[in-house]
Design an enzyme around this catalytic site. Structure first.
Site, mmCIF file in Angstrom:
data_model
loop_
_atom_site.group_PDB
_atom_site.id
_atom_site.type_symbol
_atom_site.label_atom_id
_atom_site.label_comp_id
_atom_site.label_asym_id
_atom_site.label_seq_id
_atom_site.Cartn_x
_atom_site.Cartn_y
_atom_site.Cartn_z
ATOM 1 N N LYS A 111 -21.731 51.419 -87.687
ATOM 2 C CA LYS A 111 -22.822 52.426 -87.471
ATOM 3 C C LYS A 111 -23.932 52.162 -88.685
ATOM 4 C CE LYS A 111 -19.732 55.887 -85.595
ATOM 5 N NZ LYS A 111 -18.612 55.123 -85.930
ATOM 6 N N GLY A 139 -18.295 49.887 -91.396
ATOM 7 C CA GLY A 139 -20.020 49.562 -91.438
ATOM 8 C C GLY A 139 -20.596 49.340 -90.250
ATOM 9 N N CYS A 158 -13.951 60.669 -83.065
ATOM 10 C CA CYS A 158 -13.098 60.154 -81.693
ATOM 11 C C CYS A 158 -12.238 60.980 -81.396
ATOM 12 C CB CYS A 158 -12.955 58.551 -82.202
ATOM 13 S SG CYS A 158 -11.881 58.539 -83.877
ATOM 14 N N SER A 206 -18.738 55.784 -93.605
ATOM 15 C CA SER A 206 -19.140 54.811 -93.067
ATOM 16 C C SER A 206 -18.557 53.565 -92.719
ATOM 17 C CB SER A 206 -20.420 54.261 -94.047
ATOM 18 O OG SER A 206 -19.863 53.999 -95.240
ATOM 19 N N ALA A 207 -17.264 53.394 -93.326
ATOM 20 C CA ALA A 207 -16.439 52.222 -93.256
ATOM 21 C C ALA A 207 -15.922 52.172 -91.866
ATOM 22 C CB ALA A 207 -15.321 52.157 -94.221
ATOM 23 N N ASP A 257 -19.611 60.928 -88.995
ATOM 24 C CA ASP A 257 -18.693 60.647 -87.975
ATOM 25 C C ASP A 257 -17.169 61.005 -88.826
ATOM 26 O OD1 ASP A 257 -17.371 59.649 -85.989
ATOM 27 O OD2 ASP A 257 -17.278 57.491 -86.891
#
Length: 601
Positions: free
Chosen positions: A349, A347, A468, A344-345, A411
């Site tokens: 999303k 933050g 990505c 998550s970092a 992600d």
């Protein structure tokens, strides 16, 4: 003397006085006595005929100049005699051009202005013709090189490409020598790249005339791209194989240009309309990103730091790339759900999901790097997200640590080949081993993410996998692996209105047929970072579903024909004692041997 007589023009000077006066050119502009038209220079050809009707020729020419002089009779007599006695011959056009080139600063006179006007018109016509030829050649080159057209079909007419036979490809030794010497000149590389692209696009029509193999042109083009854009040879070839020839150059060009600055409105604190008005009042030029998002804004220019405004510090918006909106839009979390963000970092999303859930339910924001959770926690507090729990676990441990989530966002960590414009170090520090290790990690994470989902969820049961990166090893190959290892997970439509579908096959390897439901995003096509998004729907496993159906059938049978069931306590005693022994062993207590236990009983 009266005022009018004082300002009255005196008698003109005689011809003799005028001839004795030094020329204005020798005296300079400040020392010139009068500003009279000067006679034209004599032609270099002594036998050139002289003409006395220079005024008539000037009027008939119609090229402009001396419009105020309508008739010779309007001039003073001495000035008129000066023009009559002077040599008015202009000669041919070449003589006029020669005189003009010799003395362009000479004043325009009644005898030479016609010739100079004709020379100027001729020169203008020649320049216009040259410009038209250059534009035509440039348009032909652009049409041949960068129109993005695929190779010609068999039924198309063959077109002769000029200069095809003149293309000279350096040998492997020459390329190695160029690298040792610091590389060829930039203009040489550009010209060679254009020629290679032109020939490869028209290979069926002109490739055979070169006498060289197609692989030689491809190898040379990849080598030139690597030296021109600064990539290592491995990554250049890997990225080049993803696109057609002309589109590959567009992709490499787009990686040299930074992506637009975008921000996401925090709907927990403000509305996009109010935020846009506040930033416009502070001197920020912006507009909505597109119809596919109702919270994004694109910043064109700003007179103040966009990351230090009072609105930013108050948590009204988040600096976030446009491509980072896509996974959350695909996941579409609903209020009162239990959601996991496995990586998550910093933050962006996580806070986006909190805004969509309206601060209800619960979000577990996890990141394996504990140092990065500081920025994650800071953004969560700044944006006012009250339903977020921050934790730091290895994502591969999550099914054991915690499970039963309605939705999971993964992600995954990747090579970053889609964000080269932000991190130019990717060009040279990525090798084949890096892609192998990252692909293995991503396969482990996606299986754990699928196992962390509650398949019986009434509102969810979805997983979104995103990277990505634009490489197939980290995207389609990982998704295909998950589909084969977890039959209870299948791909569904991501709900994104744009983006290219994933590759159903790549370099001889075929993937699952549903791979077309995934979405790819490229910097040269969508003006955002390279990105990949896949959405899974997780259902119950077939074995578990069979057991559940059998239990339901047993319950129904009991309800229909209930019977008194008798149990033999002596027969079951052995199984009961064995279960007790296992429980005691699990607690670490000492257990009697089976023989002694039977004797005691």
């Amino acid at each position: 003397m009266g005022r009018r007589a004082k300002n009255k023009q005196g008698d003109p000077e005689s011809l003799q006085e005028l001839s004795e006066r030094p020329s204005p050119k020798k005296l300079g502009k400040r020392k010139a006595g009068i500003n009279l038209p000067q006679p034209a220079k004599k032609s270099k050809h002594k036998d050139s005929p002289q003409s006395d009707d220079s005024w008539n020729s000037a009027e008939d020419d119609g090229s402009g100049g001396w419009e105020g002089i309508q008739d010779e009779d309007t001039l003073p007599a001495q000035t008129r005699s000066l023009f009559q006695d002077s040599d008015t011959s202009t000669g041919d056009t070449s003589d006029a051009d020669t005189d003009e080139n010799e003395d362009e600063d000479a004043p325009i006179t009644a005898s030479n202005f016609a010739a100079r006007s004709r020379a100027l018109d001729a020169r203008t016509a020649r320049e216009a013709q040259l410009d038209a030829e250059e534009l035509q050649m440039a348009a032909q080159v652009d049409a041949d090189e960068f129109d993005g057209v695929e190779d010609m079909d068999d039924d198309e007419e063959e077109v002769d490409v000029p200069g095809t036979e003149d293309v000279i490809l350096p040998t492997a030794e020459e390329r190695a020598e160029e690298k040792r010497s610091g590389g060829p000149e930039v203009h040489v590389v550009q010209k060679r790249m254009r020629e290679c692209v032109r020939i490869l696009k028209r290979w069926k029509a002109s490739g055979a005339k070169t006498g060289r193999a197609r692989s030689e042109f491809v190898e040379q083009l990849v080598s030139d791209i690597a030296s021109y854009y600064g990539y290592n040879d491995f990554l250049t070839e890997k990225l080049f194989q993803l696109f057609p020839v002309a589109e590959a150059l567009e992709f490499f060009d787009a990686n040299e240009v930074p992506r637009p600055v975008t921000i996401r409105t925090n709907t927990l604190r403000t509305r996009r309309r109010d935020l846009a008005q506040a930033l416009i009042n502070r001197g920020v030029n912006l507009e909505p990103i597109g119809k596919w998002t109702n919270v994004g804004l694109q910043v064109f220019e700003s007179s103040i730091p966009i990351g230090a405004t009072p609105e930013y510090l108050s948590g009204h918006y988040m600096l976030q790339a446009a491509s980072s909106f896509l996974p959350v839009i695909a996941l579409s979390p609903q209020p009162h759900e239990r959601v996991l963000d496995m990586a998550s970092a910093p933050g962006g999303k996580t806070t986006h999901m909190a805004a969509l859930m309206q601060n209800t339910g619960i979000i577990f924001a996890n990141d394996s790097n504990k140092a990065r959770t500081k920025s994650l926690t800071a953004n969560v507090h700044r944006l006012g997200c009250k339903n977020v729990v921050v934790c730091s676990y290895d994502g591969r441990e999550f099914p054991k640590v915690m499970g039963g989530f309605d939705r999971v966002l993964l992600d995954a960590p990747c090579s970053g080949t889609g964000v080269i414009s932000k991190d130019a170090g990717v060009k040279i520090n990525k090798t084949e081993r890096d892609f192998a290790l990252l692909s293995h990690l991503q396969k482990q994470l996606i299986l754990c993410a699928i196992d962390s989902i509650n398949p019986a969820s009434k509102t969810g049961g979805y997983l979104v996998y995103s990277t990505c990166s634009v490489s197939v090893d980290e995207n389609e190959a990982v998704v295909d692996y998950a589909l084969r290892k977890r039959p209870n997970a299948h791909l569904v439509d991501a709900g994104l209105e744009f983006g290219r579908p994933g590759f159903p096959s790549y370099r001889g390897k075929s993937f699952h047929a549903s791979i077309k439901l995934t979405r790819r995003f490229y910097p040269h096509v969508h003006n955002m970072d390279g990105f990949f998004v896949a959405k899974f729907k997780v259902t119950r496993r077939a074995k578990q579903a069979k057991q559940d159906s059998e239990e339901k059938n047993d319950i129904l049978m009991d309800d229909v024909a209930p019977e008194d069931v008798q149990f033999d306590e002596r027969e079951d005693e052995e199984y009961i004692q064995e279960a007790k022994r296992r429980r005691l062993k699990a607690k670490g207590l000492r257990v009697l041997p089976r023989n002694q236990a039977r004797a005691a009983t």
